[in-house]
Design an enzyme around this catalytic site. Structure first.
Site: not given
Ligand code: IPE
Ligand code: IPE
Ligand code: MG
Length: 242
Positions: A17-18, A34, A62, A128, A189
């Site tokens: 976020d941010g 972004h 989201s 990963l 959130s």
């Protein structure tokens, strides 16, 4: 849990976020935040590999982010498509397995195809697993898992927590050990509501495009300093007989 087991979180989940505020600080449109955020994600993936983290799950879009202005939403969709074509080969050579979690119904066929390509091109990689939560919501996940369990004919008396977990979107991964949220907000959130029951939370004021190895290490150190009891009591120190 022993110190060795705690030394490296197996699964790190991040709410990135941010981005918008980062761009605003630079008098740039939110889109540029972004865009910078995607490049930071690639670096954080490498940093997680270097630290032997097995699973990295990131919240990219989201189920509530559709409420944003349509130009921001379409900008984000375009950015994700561009990121797949720009970074897929590199992710593959880094040994990253990409998985997408979320409701794919609402996204364009073009984006769905790009997701499918990213997943199938990396499905044999083992260094990963990068799970990208896109059009994802923790409540959506719980509801879809219930529906899937019902469709599979699981009788109510056999619906245990372990059984329902088998139907959650991320049934392939252990629950996150460490949850990081950048951007200064202290809330979930609607991310991974089911899976964070005993996750350690670290909230950072750092805006996502400024996140890097130092912030990741600080979060891992905070995680190491925690006493994970899982509802039990702290192990008593061994008593040495006089
Ligand atoms: C997070 O950054 C990225 C997405 C939700 C897609 P934001 O866009 O929420 O950035 P802020 O919180 O407005 O600064
Ligand atoms: C959470 O950030 C979602 C993602 C980072 C993708 P938001 O910026 O959408 O969350 P709120 O609105 O501050 O709760
Ligand atoms: Mg935000």
């Amino acid at each position: 849990m022993t110190n060795e087991l705690k030394a490296v979180p197996r699964h790190v989940a991040i709410v990135m976020d941010g981005n918008g505020r980062w761009a605003k600080k630079r008098f740039l449109p939110r889109f540029f935040g972004h865009k910078a955020g995607v490049d930071v994600l690639v670096k954080v993936v490498q940093a997680c590999i270097d630290r032997n983290i097995e699973h990295l799950t990131v919240f990219a879009f989201s189920s509530e982010n559709w409420k944003r202005p349509s130009d921001e939403v379409s900008g984000l969709m375009g950015l994700v498509l561009a990121a797949v074509s720009r970074y897929l080969a590199r992710m593959g050579s880094m040994g990253v397995r990409i998985r997408i979690v979320g409701d794919r119904e609402a996204v364009s066929a073009k984006l769905r195809n790009a997701w499918n390509e990213a997943e199938s091109a990396t499905c044999h990689n083992t260094k990963l697993t990068l799970s990208v939560a896109f059009n994802y919501g923790g409540r959506w996940d719980i509801v879809q898992a219930c529906k899937a369990a019902m469709l599979a004919g699981v009788p109510p008396d056999q619906l245990t927590e372990a059984k329902l977990s088998e139907f959650m979107a991320m049934s392939y991964a252990p629950d996150p050990d460490l949850f990081i949220r950048t951007g200064g907000e202290v809330r979930i959130s609607n991310f991974m509501l089911w899976q964070v029951a005993y996750t350690e939370f670290v909230f950072s004021d750092c805006l996502w495009p400024e996140f890097g190895e130092a912030q990741l290490d600080a979060a891992i150190q905070a995680y190491r300093d925690r006493d994970r009891r899982f509802g039990g009591v702290k192990a008593a120190p061994a008593v040495v007989a006089a």
